[in-house]
Design an enzyme around this catalytic site. Structure first.
Site, PDB file in Angstrom:
ATOM      1  CE  LYS A  25       8.985 -11.986 -14.004  1.00 13.63           C
ATOM      2  NZ  LYS A  25       9.935 -10.999 -15.020  1.00 13.63           N
ATOM      3  CE  LYS A  29      -8.877  -0.268  12.680  1.00 14.68           C
ATOM      4  NZ  LYS A  29      -7.767   0.002  11.482  1.00 14.68           N
ATOM      5  CE  LYS A  81      -9.824  -3.806  13.440  1.00 15.98           C
ATOM      6  NZ  LYS A  81      -9.282  -4.848  12.623  1.00 15.98           N
ATOM      7  N   PRO A 126      -3.242 -11.839  10.124  1.00 17.12           N
ATOM      8  CG  PRO A 126      -1.138 -12.280  11.382  1.00 17.12           C
ATOM      9  CD  PRO A 126      -1.790 -12.405   9.803  1.00 17.12           C
ATOM     10  CG  ASP A 127      -7.294  -7.338  13.630  1.00 16.57           C
ATOM     11  OD1 ASP A 127      -6.567  -6.446  14.000  1.00 16.57           O
ATOM     12  OD2 ASP A 127      -8.550  -7.212  13.085  1.00 16.57           O
ATOM     13  CG  ASN A 165      -0.260  -0.106   2.553  1.00 16.72           C
ATOM     14  OD1 ASN A 165       0.488   0.966   2.880  1.00 16.72           O
ATOM     15  ND2 ASN A 165      -0.495  -1.145   2.985  1.00 16.72           N
ATOM     16  CG  LEU A 180      -6.009  -2.444  16.707  1.00 17.20           C
ATOM     17  CD1 LEU A 180      -5.120  -1.700  17.765  1.00 17.20           C
ATOM     18  CD2 LEU A 180      -6.804  -1.293  15.801  1.00 17.20           C
ATOM     19  CG  PHE A 234      -3.188   5.447  13.474  1.00 18.12           C
ATOM     20  CD1 PHE A 234      -2.953   6.450  12.716  1.00 18.12           C
ATOM     21  CD2 PHE A 234      -2.649   5.352  14.719  1.00 18.12           C
ATOM     22  CE1 PHE A 234      -2.318   7.929  13.208  1.00 18.12           C
ATOM     23  CE2 PHE A 234      -2.204   6.599  15.364  1.00 18.12           C
ATOM     24  CZ  PHE A 234      -2.024   7.532  14.677  1.00 18.12           C
TER      25      PHE A 234
END
Length: 397
Positions: free
Chosen positions: A286, A337, A341, A303-304, A208, A306, A323
């Protein structure tokens, strides 16, 4: 800032010992008194005469010096300092510290002291990566030792990687922060930052646009308030913060492992933009174009981190901050969220393409807590970091 402070500087036996001379100069220039201790191996790299001349004090090296030990000198030395600094801290020194050895003056001082200890590791990259060194590092963290570095770069042996001792100017800043009477002095804080890269094959990955600038700024702001910061970062563009422990990772799985290893902590601030998914089975070769059509990629959830740390039954940080990078319904999504969480706060921002926030130098955030949502005006990421660090300090009391 260091006027009236006394540093007990233990110089280990590595090529990086020459950097200790510049460190002494910086400390003395800022008003600190430096009491130097040289291991026997350190004297192969720097001379007692040069160290003594710069420190303006006697150099100590012998545990069985009859003059010094007539009054239990090793006990006295270990107690009168405001901070004990080991620079460079070799692999052998770290092993002896983690094992509780006391077979020379340096290790005996470290065993006998009740003063905070900071080390600056320096060694060959393979020695740093060795499982034994990493186990010793974990033990030292558990013992409350503050670890600064090492840095990644070229080494005297010709290899490249993590293992270079932190530069004297950066180590000086870390010492200054450690001795500052800030509101977070004695507190340990985990900060995650940057993107993660999830491999598709050896040359491609999913990523990202996170630059890591906000995470770096937050780590520096927390450091400036006296916190001992562990900074876990993905492959970000931003410069790494100085005066904190930096852990470099690439994938979400590696970031989870590093974050858990950084516990216990008083607070955790999760600024990293962790990839939600990864390829289930990355190719070890490749992937080539094929007349049969596009390749099929199977994805699995990462995996989460937070949520996992927010919902820990034991060892949860007293304050967990998440965040949220959103492109619509910023406040509503942040509120959901936080509930989902289980974290204490969520700092959300609008990263729509027109804002220039993701990868930019400014930020405009909404801070969601149990008390409600608070909108901050657009400002530099450094100012966002300073405000947030102050809030963390207030929350931790």
């Amino acid at each position: 800032m260091l006027a009236g402070k006394r540093i007990l500087l233990i110089i280990g036996g590595g090529i990086a010992a020459y950097k200790s001379l510049e460190l002494i100069r910086l400390l003395r220039r800022d008003g600190a008194a430096v009491t130097p201790v040289l291991t026997r191996a350190a004297q192969e790299f720097v001379t007692p005469l040069s160290v003594s001349a710069l420190a303006g004090e006697k150099v100590y090296s012998d545990l069985f010096d009859l003059t010094d030990e007539a009054e239990m000198g090793h006990i006295q030395l270990s107690r009168v300092a405001d901070l004990v600094v080991v620079a460079p801290a070799t692999a052998d020194m770290m092993a002896r510290m983690s094992g509780g050895h006391a077979n020379d003056l340096a290790s005996t001082l470290l065993m006998a002291t009740d003063t905070p200890v900071m080390i600056a590791p320096a060694m060959n990259v393979r020695m740093w990566d060795h499982p034994a060194t990493q186990r010793n590092l974990t033990v030292l963290h558990m013992d409350g030792i503050r670890v600064i570095g090492p840095e990644t770069g070229d080494m005297a042996c010709g290899e490249h990687g993590p293992g270079r001792m932190t530069e004297p100017a950066d180590l000086f800043r870390a010492i200054t922060a450690a001795l500052a009477d800030g509101p977070l002095k004695g507190r340990r804080v985990l900060v995650t930052s940057g993107p993660t890269h999830e491999p598709i094959d050896p040359v491609r990955y999913i990523a990202n646009r996170s630059s890591g600038r906000q995470g770096t700024a937050i780590a520096e702001a927390l450091r400036d308030l006296g916190a001992e910061v562990t900074f876990v970062t993905g492959p970000a563009d931003a410069a790494r913060p100085q005066g904190v422990r930096v852990v470099e990772v690439e994938t979400a799985m590696q970031m989870r492992e590093a974050a858990l290893a950084a516990l216990p902590a008083d607070a955790a601030v999760f600024t990293a933009a962790v990839a939600d998914w990864r390829v289930a089975q990355p190719s070890d070769q490749k992937i080539k174009k094929s007349p049969d059509g596009l390749p099929m990629l199977d994805f699995v959830e990462n995996p989460d981190i937070l949520a996992e740390i927010s919902q820990m039954k034991q060892g949860r940080p007293a304050l967990v901050v998440g965040f949220a990078a959103e492109t619509q319904e910023v406040e509503a999504n942040a509120i959901r969220k936080r509930t989902r969480k289980g974290c204490d706060w969520v700092v959300a921002n609008d990263v729509s393409p027109g804002t220039g926030i993701m990868g930019g130098t400014e930020n405009a955030v909404v801070v969601v807590t149990e008390a409600g949502a608070e909108t901050w005006e657009r400002m530099g990421k450094g100012e966002v970091a300073r405000r947030l660090a102050q809030r963390v300090a207030e929350a931790l009391g």
